[in-house]
Structures are given as C-alpha cells and as structure tokens.
Design an enzyme around this catalytic site. Structure first.
Site, PDB file in Angstrom:
ATOM      1  N   LYS A 145      31.222  30.712  38.148  1.00  0.00           N
ATOM      2  CA  LYS A 145      31.932  29.923  36.947  1.00  0.00           C
ATOM      3  C   LYS A 145      31.437  28.656  36.751  1.00  0.00           C
ATOM      4  O   LYS A 145      31.231  28.117  35.420  1.00  0.00           O
ATOM      5  CB  LYS A 145      33.597  29.730  37.180  1.00  0.00           C
ATOM      6  CG  LYS A 145      34.443  31.181  36.954  1.00  0.00           C
ATOM      7  CD  LYS A 145      35.875  30.618  36.889  1.00  0.00           C
ATOM      8  CE  LYS A 145      36.584  32.308  36.842  1.00  0.00           C
ATOM      9  NZ  LYS A 145      37.949  32.060  36.937  1.00  0.00           N
ATOM     10  N   LYS A 192      31.011  42.931  36.004  1.00  0.00           N
ATOM     11  CA  LYS A 192      32.319  43.259  35.897  1.00  0.00           C
ATOM     12  C   LYS A 192      32.938  43.047  34.620  1.00  0.00           C
ATOM     13  O   LYS A 192      32.572  41.989  34.033  1.00  0.00           O
ATOM     14  CB  LYS A 192      33.308  42.791  36.953  1.00  0.00           C
ATOM     15  CG  LYS A 192      33.787  41.406  37.057  1.00  0.00           C
ATOM     16  CD  LYS A 192      34.821  40.622  37.872  1.00  0.00           C
ATOM     17  CE  LYS A 192      34.997  39.372  37.255  1.00  0.00           C
ATOM     18  NZ  LYS A 192      35.667  38.505  38.132  1.00  0.00           N
ATOM     19  N   LYS A 210      37.082  38.627  31.059  1.00  0.00           N
ATOM     20  CA  LYS A 210      37.682  37.818  29.934  1.00  0.00           C
ATOM     21  C   LYS A 210      36.574  36.714  29.493  1.00  0.00           C
ATOM     22  O   LYS A 210      36.495  36.456  28.304  1.00  0.00           O
ATOM     23  CB  LYS A 210      39.055  37.026  30.261  1.00  0.00           C
ATOM     24  CG  LYS A 210      40.057  37.905  30.667  1.00  0.00           C
ATOM     25  CD  LYS A 210      41.289  36.893  31.160  1.00  0.00           C
ATOM     26  CE  LYS A 210      42.043  37.735  32.199  1.00  0.00           C
ATOM     27  NZ  LYS A 210      43.127  36.947  32.931  1.00  0.00           N
TER      28      LYS A 210
HETATM   29  P1  TYM Z   1      42.640  37.119  36.906  1.00  0.00           P
HETATM   30  O1  TYM Z   1      43.366  36.223  35.785  1.00  0.00           O
HETATM   31  O2  TYM Z   1      41.115  36.834  36.697  1.00  0.00           O
HETATM   32  O3  TYM Z   1      42.867  38.796  36.872  1.00  0.00           O
HETATM   33  C1  TYM Z   1      43.955  39.193  37.203  1.00  0.00           C
HETATM   34  C2  TYM Z   1      43.879  40.531  38.027  1.00  0.00           C
HETATM   35  O4  TYM Z   1      43.128  41.408  37.269  1.00  0.00           O
HETATM   36  C3  TYM Z   1      42.146  41.985  38.173  1.00  0.00           C
HETATM   37  N1  TYM Z   1      40.900  42.030  37.629  1.00  0.00           N
HETATM   38  C4  TYM Z   1      40.254  43.116  37.543  1.00  0.00           C
HETATM   39  N2  TYM Z   1      40.261  44.373  38.219  1.00  0.00           N
HETATM   40  C5  TYM Z   1      39.471  45.419  38.103  1.00  0.00           C
HETATM   41  N3  TYM Z   1      38.372  45.346  37.034  1.00  0.00           N
HETATM   42  C6  TYM Z   1      38.079  44.076  36.629  1.00  0.00           C
HETATM   43  N4  TYM Z   1      36.902  43.964  35.955  1.00  0.00           N
HETATM   44  C7  TYM Z   1      38.989  42.942  36.777  1.00  0.00           C
HETATM   45  N5  TYM Z   1      38.885  41.715  36.303  1.00  0.00           N
HETATM   46  C8  TYM Z   1      40.110  41.296  37.007  1.00  0.00           C
HETATM   47  C9  TYM Z   1      41.962  40.565  39.253  1.00  0.00           C
HETATM   48  O5  TYM Z   1      41.334  40.928  40.381  1.00  0.00           O
HETATM   49  C10 TYM Z   1      43.281  40.105  39.291  1.00  0.00           C
HETATM   50  O6  TYM Z   1      43.966  40.988  40.182  1.00  0.00           O
HETATM   51  N6  TYM Z   1      42.815  34.080  40.844  1.00  0.00           N
HETATM   52  C11 TYM Z   1      43.153  35.064  40.191  1.00  0.00           C
HETATM   53  C12 TYM Z   1      44.850  34.781  39.799  1.00  0.00           C
HETATM   54  C13 TYM Z   1      45.746  34.522  40.925  1.00  0.00           C
HETATM   55  C14 TYM Z   1      46.320  35.243  41.782  1.00  0.00           C
HETATM   56  C15 TYM Z   1      47.138  34.257  42.781  1.00  0.00           C
HETATM   57  C16 TYM Z   1      46.244  36.597  42.131  1.00  0.00           C
HETATM   58  C17 TYM Z   1      46.161  33.056  40.645  1.00  0.00           C
HETATM   59  N7  TYM Z   1      47.017  32.978  42.318  1.00  0.00           N
HETATM   60  C18 TYM Z   1      47.822  35.015  43.689  1.00  0.00           C
HETATM   61  C19 TYM Z   1      46.794  36.937  43.485  1.00  0.00           C
HETATM   62  C20 TYM Z   1      47.717  36.248  44.047  1.00  0.00           C
HETATM   63  C21 TYM Z   1      42.824  35.388  38.864  1.00  0.00           C
HETATM   64  O7  TYM Z   1      41.839  34.657  38.273  1.00  0.00           O
HETATM   65  O8  TYM Z   1      42.800  36.725  38.549  1.00  0.00           O
END
Ligand code: TYM
Length: 345
Positions: free
Chosen positions: A129, A210, A213
């Site tokens: 990022k 991957k 967003k």
């Molecule tokens: P975020 O918002 O990027 O994504 C949310 C969830 O979607 C999953 N994900 C994917 N799974 C499969 N293929 C993909 N291409 C893909 N892109 C995203 C992510 O693995 C995630 O499970 N840091 C985290 C948010 C967060 C969080 C937490 C998660 C903050 N605090 C505590 C778990 C526990 C994030 O940015 O997810």
C-alpha cells in the site's frame, strides 16, 4: 481470561460464555467485491449460527488512507446494509461500527507499545500500500496494532478471513503471547480461519494479482452490487491461457484456477473436484458466471430493500455497538490493569 475460566482453571469476575467467540472486520473503502464475499463474508454468515460472533465495519482502518468525510459516512452505512443483505442478522450476531466502540483505539495504543517497529516493517500489506500511495500516514504503518486490538478485545478464538490477512493474524498472535508473558495471562490467543476455496480470489484480467478494492481494474473486479449482465460478461471475458486443459494449478494456470476456485466456493466444493467436470474453458466460464449470478441475485434484491431505511440501519448499529462495548469494556480494563495503568478512584 474467558478461556481459562471456561476450562475451569481461572478465577475471574468476567461473564463466562462457554461457546467459541468469532470476530472479523471489513473496511468501508471501495465497493464490496467477490473476493470479500467468498473469502470472508459468506463464511461469517455460517459462523454467526455456530459461534458467538462479532463483525465490525472498520472505519478507523479506512482512515489510514485519506477519505472524503461524507463518502466515508455513506460507505460505512452502505457496507453495514450490504453485510445484512449478504445474510448477517443483527439479532443473531453483533454487527457494529469500529469507531462507535472507543475501547478499540485505547487498546490499540497498548498494542503499539507491545509490537516492535521491525515486526510492523515486515508487513507485506504495508509495503504494497505504501508503494502505491503519495501520502503514507503513520497509521498505515501501525494499522496491524489496531487490528490486533480489534481481535483481542473480544477474547476471540477464531478469526475468519481471506488469505491476505494471514500475516496480520500471525502478528496478532505474537503480540498477544508477548503481552501475556510480560504482564500475565490477559488475552485469548486467536486463530485465523481461512476457507479452502475462495480464500484468494484473483483479478479476472490479471489473475496473478488478487481481486482488490484499491486496484483500478474494473474489468477484473466483480462488485457484489454490479449489474448482473456485466458480471456475466466479465467472467466470460476472463483471461485464461492457451493450452486448453482444465486443471487446478494456480502457479502455471492462474486464470483457469481462479475460475475453478470461484465456482468451487459458490457451489461448496473443492477446486480440484470442480475441475473434474470440465474439458473446455467455455462451459467452465458459463457455469462460473451462472453460479456467481445465482449467489449475487438475492443479495442485490435484499440490499435494495435495506438501503431504503438508513434510520433502521443506524438503530441496529447502535444496538450492536452497545453489545460490543459490553464485551470489550471488561477486556480493556483487564489489559489496563495488567500493564500497570492506574485505575480511576
Ligand atoms: P478488507 O476490508 O481488505 O477485506 C475484508 C475481508 O475480505 C477478504 N478479502 C479477500 N478474500 C479473498 N480474495 C480476495 N481477493 C480478497 N480481498 C479481501 C480479506 O481477507 C478480509 O477477510 N485488515 C482487514 C480488516 C480488519 C480485520 C480486523 C479483519 C480490521 N480489523 C480484525 C479481521 C479481524 C482488511 O483490510 O480487510
């Protein structure tokens, strides 16, 4: 600590739920895409019936990159509605917005004081990022400390996430173990739960990246709210390869393997089993498109109903924040006491 008490070894004045505790979070930045749905949200819908589950719209994490305030507010409400449309039921699980439970930021400071600079520097998501941004906030660097706080505040046993969060979860475990060994047993050490199919949905046009967003790849990304005909076209135009063989082999056949993973996740099979039914790319693409459309159609319908009532969403989120704060508050107090902060007289 909850788990110690649950197995009968602890003494404590905390409420003692004996069921597994699940926590996960998602950022309200960019539109929810198929990767988020298959890698995480669909599994949360199942978890809520099997465990005491907390799901959080992590708006504070979204602030690590600059946001337009009105757009962030709208995205936060919209994502909560979409999560409900996907099947999260606020009567069954606890669904809330991170910034509405102040304990998250307070515990995050204790986590920043427990994690090392070197550990944060090794995080690949920070590297990715920060390479892509003109402005790199300090919070983008300390992001995993807030994430550890999110998880540890709920005495979480299991964290259902996609594969890209694996490293953050390892760090959360390390921080919990370090805190416990320095200051005495305080936190439950959580485990990541990563699905067999759908844990890493790739971009349809660049299947070695991957689906994301933040990357600007409209043809390679399937938004959960995208027009269904467009989705059908995007999947039928997905990049494959020229050898013509349908086989699950992510390193040598990333495009075909991605389609197999998506179809497998939509139909509850493994990608290898799914591959057995195909000898040509055309039918694989058509079936994948049909399966995705079938999963998304009811979600889109339900979302349209919920989107019409933002006041009801705000009410449900306030109830969720109260339920979350009731669990997070005592854990925060436990951590404050353990680390040596003076209790208020
Ligand atoms: P975020 O918002 O990027 O994504 C949310 C969830 O979607 C999953 N994900 C994917 N799974 C499969 N293929 C993909 N291409 C893909 N892109 C995203 C992510 O693995 C995630 O499970 N840091 C985290 C948010 C967060 C969080 C937490 C998660 C903050 N605090 C505590 C778990 C526990 C994030 O940015 O997810």
């Amino acid at each position: 600590m909850r788990r110690a008490v649950a197995v009968g070894t602890g003494v404590g004045h905390y409420p003692v739920p004996l069921v597994t505790r699940v926590f996960s979070g998602i950022q309200p930045s960019g539109a929810l895409h198929l990767g988020n749905l298959l890698g995480a949200v669909r599994n949360w819908v199942v978890d809520q019936h099997e465990a005491d589950s907390f799901f959080c719209v992590v708006d504070l994490h979204a602030l690590t990159t600059p946001q337009d305030p009105a757009a962030l507010r709208a995205a936060t409400v919209g994502l909560a509605q979409l999560l409900m449309a996907c099947g999260l039921d606020p009567e069954v699980c606890t669904l809330f917005v991170q910034s509405q439970v102040a304990a998250h930021t307070e515990l995050a400071w204790l986590m920043e004081c427990t994690v090392s600079f070197g550990e944060l520097r090794r995080m690949t998501q920070f590297k990715d990022k920060s390479d892509r941004s003109d402005f790199v906030s300090a919070a983008l660097f300390t992001y995993p400390a807030l994430m550890a706080a999110d998880i540890l505040l709920y005495d979480t046993d299991r964290v259902p996430v996609g594969d890209d969060q694996r490293q953050h979860l390892e760090l959360t475990r390390d921080v919990a173990i370090r805190f416990n060994s320095r200051y005495g047993d305080t936190f439950v050490v959580p485990e990541a739960v990563i699905p067999k199919a759908g844990a890493r949905v790739m971009d349809l046009q660049s299947p070695t990246n991957k689906m994301s967003k933040s990357l600007d790849s409209p043809q390679g990304t399937i938004g959960v709210l995208d027009d269904l005909e467009q989705i059908d076209k995007k999947i039928k135009r997905a990049v494959t390869d020229t050898d013509g063989e349908v086989r699950f082999d992510p390193s040598n056949k990333p495009g075909v393997s991605n389609l197999l993973s998506i179809l497998a996740a939509c139909t509850g099979r493994t990608p290898e089993q799914t591959a057995e039914g195909y000898s040509q790319y055309g039918p694989l693409k058509s079936d994948t498109a049909a399966a995705v459309v079938e999963v998304l159609t009811p979600i889109q319908q339900r979302y349209r109903e919920l989107a019409g009532d933002p006041a009801e969403t705000a009410r449900l989120l306030a109830l969720g924040a109260d339920k979350a704060a009731a669990v997070a508050g005592p854990v925060l107090q436990r951590a404050r006491a353990a680390i040596g902060l003076l209790p208020r007289a």
